[in-house]
Design an enzyme around this catalytic site. Structure first.
Site, mmCIF file in Angstrom:
data_model
loop_
_atom_site.group_PDB
_atom_site.id
_atom_site.type_symbol
_atom_site.label_atom_id
_atom_site.label_comp_id
_atom_site.label_asym_id
_atom_site.label_seq_id
_atom_site.Cartn_x
_atom_site.Cartn_y
_atom_site.Cartn_z
ATOM 1 N N ASP A 79 -29.873 58.699 -30.428
ATOM 2 C CA ASP A 79 -30.986 59.648 -30.349
ATOM 3 C C ASP A 79 -31.383 59.970 -28.911
ATOM 4 O O ASP A 79 -32.544 60.223 -28.616
ATOM 5 C CB ASP A 79 -32.205 59.124 -31.134
ATOM 6 C CG ASP A 79 -31.787 58.721 -32.533
ATOM 7 O OD1 ASP A 79 -31.094 59.530 -33.171
ATOM 8 O OD2 ASP A 79 -32.117 57.600 -32.956
ATOM 9 N N HIS A 115 -27.420 64.564 -35.265
ATOM 10 C CA HIS A 115 -27.521 65.253 -33.974
ATOM 11 C C HIS A 115 -28.290 66.555 -34.153
ATOM 12 O O HIS A 115 -27.888 67.415 -34.933
ATOM 13 C CB HIS A 115 -26.130 65.516 -33.387
ATOM 14 C CG HIS A 115 -25.483 64.269 -32.883
ATOM 15 N ND1 HIS A 115 -24.294 64.252 -32.208
ATOM 16 C CD2 HIS A 115 -25.897 62.984 -32.930
ATOM 17 C CE1 HIS A 115 -23.997 63.004 -31.868
ATOM 18 N NE2 HIS A 115 -24.952 62.225 -32.314
HETATM 19 P P1 IMP Z 1 -26.117 51.748 -39.971
HETATM 20 O O1 IMP Z 1 -25.410 52.437 -38.868
HETATM 21 O O2 IMP Z 1 -26.680 52.709 -41.001
HETATM 22 O O3 IMP Z 1 -25.345 50.618 -40.571
HETATM 23 O O4 IMP Z 1 -27.439 51.056 -39.332
HETATM 24 C C1 IMP Z 1 -27.352 49.973 -38.408
HETATM 25 C C2 IMP Z 1 -28.408 50.100 -37.323
HETATM 26 O O5 IMP Z 1 -28.091 51.196 -36.474
HETATM 27 C C3 IMP Z 1 -29.831 50.379 -37.829
HETATM 28 O O6 IMP Z 1 -30.752 49.768 -36.934
HETATM 29 C C4 IMP Z 1 -29.936 51.889 -37.722
HETATM 30 O O7 IMP Z 1 -31.266 52.316 -37.615
HETATM 31 C C5 IMP Z 1 -29.161 52.135 -36.451
HETATM 32 N N1 IMP Z 1 -28.554 53.474 -36.390
HETATM 33 C C6 IMP Z 1 -27.451 53.904 -37.031
HETATM 34 N N2 IMP Z 1 -27.166 55.182 -36.697
HETATM 35 C C7 IMP Z 1 -28.099 55.563 -35.816
HETATM 36 C C8 IMP Z 1 -28.321 56.767 -35.079
HETATM 37 O O8 IMP Z 1 -27.603 57.747 -35.153
HETATM 38 N N3 IMP Z 1 -29.400 56.764 -34.253
HETATM 39 C C9 IMP Z 1 -30.198 55.692 -34.119
HETATM 40 N N4 IMP Z 1 -30.021 54.550 -34.776
HETATM 41 C C10 IMP Z 1 -28.990 54.481 -35.614
HETATM 42 MG MG MG Z 2 -29.911 60.976 -33.919
#
Ligand code: IMP
Ligand code: MG
Length: 336
Positions: free
Chosen positions: A13, A42
């Protein structure tokens, strides 16, 4: 003409979508590849519309760009079709035949009362369980899904051919360095390596082919889900500063902290970053909103940027001053 990797420097982000969309419009980008999966959103503001892209590359607005999804990506078939409709990119999109597929059972495993959902705070999109299935060598790949057949291609082949011809190529990373399965704050990480080398590997481009690694830092740090966040502000303080954001995919409130030099230094090292894109300077210094000329930035904003360059030792070549794709001060000509 160059091959550039765009990588997130903190916890995702950082505004990678906006930076990629600016580059797509400004440079003649022949191929843009997106890595990762639908856990990442995105945001691209283009022509008065906001797109929250989870699978289509953020360079879609350049009608001459071929848009590819790499072999390392994980596809949610419904979201893929929804986004090609939204972006009108049907004729320019290609998926590597070996990209893997997220199935309903993976989404269920990632939600509800699971360890992933409760302890790690995942986005619940099924991405981690889909990757686990792939590691077990049982996953469905894009080539196994008849509806995806018209889009299948050899992404590594297309990209390396374009590089060979000297075309501009962008490899768009997702999430951020400290969510990396290897280099992040394990176990509070995502299911894959998110760093520049992994972005190349997911696409099938060797390290000798990369000209630049553009690392994107937001002017403050945010994190969603569980895990350490050094210097974390209280919700009230984050709100007072105007730093409270909502996650693109899950709608959760993002935790916030001031810009962190220690993390930034480590991220530059791990990614071999050559340039910095610094986004959302207008949130920390509201008087900078929409400015396109470095000299017109406020003194405090310039001091902040100079401090970043002095401490981190690589140039800040792009500065985001607002949400629109064009709200960028582009210093690449002057600095490199
Ligand atoms: P997962 O990727 O859904 O398995 O989540 C694992 C960790 O990564 C969690 O803390 C999510 O909030 C974080 N996370 C996954 N994708 C993003 C993203 O695109 N932006 C910010 N945090 C993310
Ligand atoms: Mg994002």
């Amino acid at each position: 003409m160059t091959t550039t990797v765009i990588v997130g420097g903190f916890f995702g982000d950082e505004g990678k979508g906006k930076v990629v969309s600016y580059l797509a419009l400004k440079d003649n980008v022949k191929i843009a590849v997106r890595t990762g999966s639908v856990n990442a959103g995105h945001t691209v503001n283009w022509n008065g519309k906001t797109y929250k892209l989870r699978i289509i590359p953020s360079a879609f607005m350049n009608e001459d760009s071929r848009l590819l999804i790499g072999a390392g990506a994980n596809i949610n078939v419904n979201i893929f079709f929804k986004e090609i409709r939204e972006t009108g990119t049907e004729k320019r999109v290609g998926i590597d035949e070996q990209a893997s597929i997220i199935e309903e059972k993976h989404i269920l495993e990632d939600r509800g009362n699971s360890y992933l959902s409760k302890t790690i705070g995942t986005t619940g999109q099924g991405v981690g369980p889909a990757i686990a299935e792939r590691v077990r060598r049982k996953a469905k790949l894009a080539r196994d899904i008849p509806e995806l057949n018209p889009y299948l291609t050899d992404v590594a082949g297309e990209v390396n051919e374009a590089i060979e011809k000297g075309e501009n190529v962008i490899l768009e990373g997702t999430q951020g360095t400290f969510l990396s399965l290897y280099h992040g704050t394990y176990p509070y990480v995502t299911g894959r390596d998110t760093t520049a080398a992994a972005i190349c590997s997911e696409v099938g481009v060797g390290p000798t082919k990369i000209d630049d690694v553009l690392i994107v830092f937001k002017s403050y740090v945010t994190r969603v889900g569980a895990g350490p966040l050094p210097g974390e502000l209280s919700l009230e303080e984050a709100e007072r500063r105007g730093w409270l954001e909502k996650a693109t995919v899950t709608g959760r409130i993002r935790r916030a902290a001031p810009f962190n030099y220690e993390l930034a230094r480590k991220a530059i090292m791990i990614n071999g970053a050559t340039q910095i894109a610094l986004t959302k300077i207008d949130i920390v210094f509201p008087e900078c909103k929409g400015i396109k000329d470095y000299d017109k930035l406020s003194l405090n904003a310039k001091k902040f940027i100079e401090e970043i360059e002095n401490k981190l030792k690589i140039p800040v070549t792009m500065i985001g001053t607002g949400p629109e794709a064009e709200n960028i001060i582009d210093l690449r000509r002057e600095k490199i």
